[in-house]
Design a protein around this motif. Structure first.
Motif, short mmCIF file in Angstrom:
data_model
loop_
_atom_site.label_atom_id
_atom_site.label_comp_id
_atom_site.label_asym_id
_atom_site.label_seq_id
_atom_site.Cartn_x
_atom_site.Cartn_y
_atom_site.Cartn_z
N TYR A 57 -1.47 5.79 0.78
CA TYR A 57 -2.80 6.34 1.03
C TYR A 57 -3.50 5.44 2.02
CZ TYR A 57 -5.22 3.20 -2.40
OH TYR A 57 -5.74 2.13 -3.10
N VAL A 58 -4.49 6.01 2.68
CA VAL A 58 -5.16 5.29 3.75
C VAL A 58 -6.25 4.40 3.16
CG1 VAL A 58 -6.47 5.50 5.89
CG2 VAL A 58 -4.64 7.13 5.40
N ASP A 59 -6.14 3.12 3.40
CA ASP A 59 -7.10 2.15 2.89
C ASP A 59 -8.41 2.22 3.69
OD1 ASP A 59 -5.33 0.66 0.99
OD2 ASP A 59 -4.19 0.32 2.81
N PRO A 60 -9.52 1.72 3.15
CA PRO A 60 -9.65 1.03 1.86
C PRO A 60 -10.09 1.93 0.71
CG PRO A 60 -11.66 0.70 3.09
CD PRO A 60 -10.75 1.55 3.96
N ASP A 62 -1.47 -7.95 5.80
CA ASP A 62 -1.94 -8.00 4.42
C ASP A 62 -1.58 -6.74 3.65
OD1 ASP A 62 -3.39 -10.58 4.25
OD2 ASP A 62 -4.56 -9.70 5.87
N GLY A 63 -0.84 -5.83 4.28
CA GLY A 63 -0.36 -4.65 3.57
C GLY A 63 -1.31 -3.49 3.54
N PHE A 64 -2.36 -3.49 4.37
CA PHE A 64 -3.31 -2.39 4.37
C PHE A 64 -2.96 -1.35 5.42
CE2 PHE A 64 -5.74 -5.84 2.43
CZ PHE A 64 -6.24 -5.21 1.30
N PHE A 65 -3.15 -0.09 5.06
CA PHE A 65 -2.92 1.03 5.96
C PHE A 65 -4.29 1.57 6.38
CE2 PHE A 65 1.59 2.45 4.98
CZ PHE A 65 1.91 1.38 4.17
N TYR A 66 -4.78 1.15 7.55
CA TYR A 66 -6.10 1.58 7.98
C TYR A 66 -6.03 2.82 8.86
CZ TYR A 66 -8.23 -2.71 6.15
OH TYR A 66 -8.69 -3.73 5.34
N THR A 67 -7.15 3.53 8.95
CA THR A 67 -7.19 4.82 9.63
C THR A 67 -6.70 4.76 11.06
OG1 THR A 67 -8.99 5.67 8.25
CG2 THR A 67 -8.76 6.64 10.44
N GLU A 68 -7.14 3.75 11.83
CA GLU A 68 -6.74 3.70 13.24
C GLU A 68 -5.23 3.60 13.40
OE1 GLU A 68 -8.12 -0.58 12.27
OE2 GLU A 68 -8.52 1.47 11.62
N ALA A 69 -4.57 2.90 12.46
CA ALA A 69 -3.12 2.77 12.51
C ALA A 69 -2.44 4.10 12.22
CB ALA A 69 -2.65 1.71 11.51
N VAL A 70 -2.95 4.82 11.25
CA VAL A 70 -2.33 6.10 10.87
C VAL A 70 -2.58 7.15 11.95
CG1 VAL A 70 -2.27 7.89 9.11
CG2 VAL A 70 -2.51 5.50 8.43
N ARG A 83 0.79 -1.21 0.00
CA ARG A 83 0.00 0.00 0.00
C ARG A 83 0.82 1.26 0.00
NH1 ARG A 83 -3.02 -0.64 -2.66
NH2 ARG A 83 -4.10 1.24 -2.09
N GLY A 84 2.10 1.18 -0.13
CA GLY A 84 2.89 2.38 -0.19
C GLY A 84 2.80 2.98 -1.57
N LYS A 97 19.75 16.08 16.44
CA LYS A 97 18.61 16.46 17.27
C LYS A 97 17.30 16.44 16.49
CE LYS A 97 21.37 19.33 20.39
NZ LYS A 97 21.56 20.69 20.97
N VAL A 98 17.38 16.18 15.21
CA VAL A 98 16.19 16.12 14.34
C VAL A 98 15.88 14.67 14.00
CG1 VAL A 98 15.25 16.74 12.08
CG2 VAL A 98 16.60 18.41 13.38
N THR A 99 14.62 14.27 14.19
CA THR A 99 14.18 12.91 13.83
C THR A 99 13.08 12.98 12.78
OG1 THR A 99 14.73 11.90 15.96
CG2 THR A 99 13.04 10.82 14.66
N VAL A 100 13.21 12.18 11.76
CA VAL A 100 12.18 12.02 10.74
C VAL A 100 11.52 10.67 10.94
CG1 VAL A 100 11.63 11.98 8.28
CG2 VAL A 100 13.54 13.40 9.12
N ALA A 101 10.23 10.66 11.19
CA ALA A 101 9.49 9.41 11.38
C ALA A 101 8.98 8.91 10.03
CB ALA A 101 8.32 9.61 12.33
N VAL A 102 9.31 7.67 9.71
CA VAL A 102 8.83 7.04 8.49
C VAL A 102 7.58 6.24 8.85
CG1 VAL A 102 9.37 5.37 6.68
CG2 VAL A 102 11.14 6.94 7.49
N ILE A 103 6.42 6.80 8.53
CA ILE A 103 5.14 6.13 8.78
C ILE A 103 4.88 5.25 7.56
CG2 ILE A 103 2.68 6.48 9.18
CD1 ILE A 103 3.35 9.16 10.46
N ASP A 104 5.02 3.94 7.72
CA ASP A 104 5.11 3.10 6.53
C ASP A 104 4.96 1.62 6.90
OD1 ASP A 104 6.09 2.15 3.82
OD2 ASP A 104 6.58 4.26 3.63
N THR A 105 5.62 0.77 6.14
CA THR A 105 5.52 -0.68 6.31
C THR A 105 6.52 -1.22 7.33
OG1 THR A 105 7.11 -1.12 4.54
CG2 THR A 105 4.78 -0.95 3.91
N GLY A 106 7.20 -0.34 8.01
CA GLY A 106 8.23 -0.75 8.95
C GLY A 106 9.61 -0.46 8.41
#
Length: 510
Positions: free
Chosen positions: A288-291, A260-268, A8-9, A175-184
């Motif tokens: 993008y946020v599934d489904p 299963d590779g889905f990015f659902y709202t509660e996770a985001v 889903r990326g 001192k700067v961190t970039v968070a990768v919101i993704d598949t891990g």
């Protein structure tokens, strides 16, 4: 943003030509006649498949009553994000959302999926990628100049945004961190381990943060999408492999995809709240946020998802994060009055529908306040697959393209983006998923230069420093004599490139 069918990326895998392997008004509070929370009739849970829901509370004074109503309606609160008034709820009551929407104090509520919570038997294929061959690696190392990592000659995207020149001045601040919101993110990779921020990493796939050791890593067989994104942002300049846009900053992994590779709202929602709570300065969102490819605000379920995610992203920005998102890979004008969606919902049976993106946004790319990034190829043109749209796209960055469309010059041999993959490897990908982390890396350099700048000021600097890029007109990327897209706007802001190409050198010298 690139969208994977499996992960889903918003990444494209282009081993041959341009094969798409990976793509990437809520309801008002109840009327005056709505029933008080304690008067909601109890419903029997388990009448239907268990789904996940978000319940958006209208004001803190209603929180307790709404919780009681959720339980009476057959729901179980999985997590409560009190700072933004969002509850994550599981329920097997087929009428749960309908029931809870009638409760005083509920602004909106909706199912985050159309498939049950039980594991899905997906038919999606694994994400494809072009691995770097040993021969290519040896040639690259031979071409590397003093101060370059061995594979840096293959990274045409770094000089395209002047990152190589920026690195002569600074690599960015730890001192700067970039968070990768993704598949891990595979933090054991030798190019990522030196810069990995474990304290700011978690697994949010269930909607509740899991901080167990390694929970943020992709499991065997899961997509390497997030690991690739992380390398583009902050692969260390350590004499190994590739170099990130901001190789001196930290990177964290917040995993949001389920098995299963889905990015659902509660996770985001969980991911943005986790990032905010841990002082993350930048988030990258290449999905993008599934489904639903487009979430229509007038739909009771979809509108609730838009509301929950808007609250979460705004909260993260208020806490200091600049949120960067990929624009998508469907060659769509997101500023058009109508677009056709044939892929939603993607976790059950898709139906064709015509929507107006202004009322049915692609999220998170079209949420207010996010930096939306389109992709360019090695020739500096909009990538053939990249979404666009006047007033939607904010900035452009290298995402790669088929070499037959945009071939690089110099030692680089592929028009795709080379970065880190799992098990210590390297691979090529293309997509707005790859463009977004280039922009996120530049944002990290700006934040390193201006540590006390607000997110609003950081974004203003990003746009002011960008290299203005006029519309490509006509845009005939395949050379068949027919325009493939129409760019609207002027040199300093248009639908293809927004304010222009990100500029890493200006980010460190302004």
């Amino acid at each position: 943003m690139a969208h994977l069918r499996s992960g889903r990326g918003r990444a494209l895998a282009l081993p041959v030509g341009l094969a798409l392997v990976a793509s990437l008004g809520f309801l008002p509070a109840g009327a005056a006649s709505a029933a008080p929370a304690d008067d909601v009739a109890a419903q029997v849970a388990g009448d239907g498949p268990v789904l996940s829901y978000v319940v958006n509370v209208d004001g803190g004074r209603h929180a307790g009553a709404v919780r009681r109503a959720v339980e009476r309606a057959g729901g179980t609160v999985v997590e409560s994000y009190d700072a933004i008034g969002v509850l994550v709820v599981h329920s097997g009551n087929p009428r749960f959302a309908e029931t809870i929407r009638g409760v005083r104090g509920v602004a909106s509520a909706g199912a985050t999926r159309t498939a049950p919570l039980t594991p899905l038997a997906t038919t999606d294929v694994a994400e494809a990628a072009e691995p770097l061959t040993p021969q290519e690696a040896r040639r690259a190392a031979a071409d590397a100049e003093d101060g370059q990592d061995p594979l840096e000659p293959l990274q045409w995207s770094l000089p395209a945004i002047k990152a190589d020149q920026a690195h002569e001045r600074t690599l960015g601040s730890r001192k700067v961190t970039v968070a990768v919101i993704d598949t891990g993110v595979d933090d054991t990779h030798p190019d990522l381990a030196p810069n990995f921020d474990r304290a700011a990493s978690a697994n949010c796939a269930t909607g509740k943060a899991d901080t167990a050791e390694g929970a943020w890593r992709p499991l065997p067989g899961e997509s390497d999408h997030g690991t690739h994104v992380a390398g583009t942002i902050a692969a260390a300049k350590n004499g190994v492999g590739v170099t990130g846009v901001a190789p001196g900053v930290k990177v964290s992994g917040i995993k949001v995809s389920n098995p299963d590779g889905f990015f659902y709202t509660e996770a985001v929602v969980c991911a943005f709240m986790w990032a905010a709570a841990h002082g993350v300065e930048v988030t990258n969102n290449s999905y993008y946020v599934d489904p639903w490819l487009y979430n229509c605000k007038h739909d009771p379920d979809q509108g609730a998802l838009v509301e929950a995610l808007t609250r979460a992203t705004r909260y993260a920005e208020r806490k200091g994060a600049v949120n960067v998102a990929a624009a998508g890979n469907t060659r769509t004008d997101l500023a058009a009055d109508e677009v056709t969606d044939t892929s939603s919902p993607n976790d059950s049976t898709a139906v064709e529908r015509t929507v107006n993106p202004a009322e049915c946004p692609d999220i998170p790319a079209m949420l207010p306040g996010l930096v939306t990034v389109s992709a360019t190829g090695a020739k500096g043109l909009k990538s053939s697959y990249s979404n666009y749209g006047q007033g939607v796209v904010d900035i452009a960055a290298p995402g790669g393209d088929s070499t037959r469309y945009q071939a690089p010059e110099g030692p680089a041999i592929s028009g795709l983006i080379l970065s880190t993959t799992v098990k210590g490897g390297y691979s090529y990908k293309a997509g707005t998923s790859m463009a977004s982390p280039h922009a996120a890396g530049v944002v990290a350099l700006i934040k390193s230069k201006h540590p006390y700048a607000s997110p609003g000021l950081v974004k203003a600097l990003l746009y002011a420093q960008a290299d203005a890029t006029a519309c490509t007109d006509p845009y005939d990327i395949n050379g068949d004599g027919t325009a493939d897209a129409v760019c609207e706007g002027g040199t300093f802001r248009n639908g293809f490139y927004g304010r222009g190409m990100v500029d890493a050198l200006d980010a460190v010298r302004w």
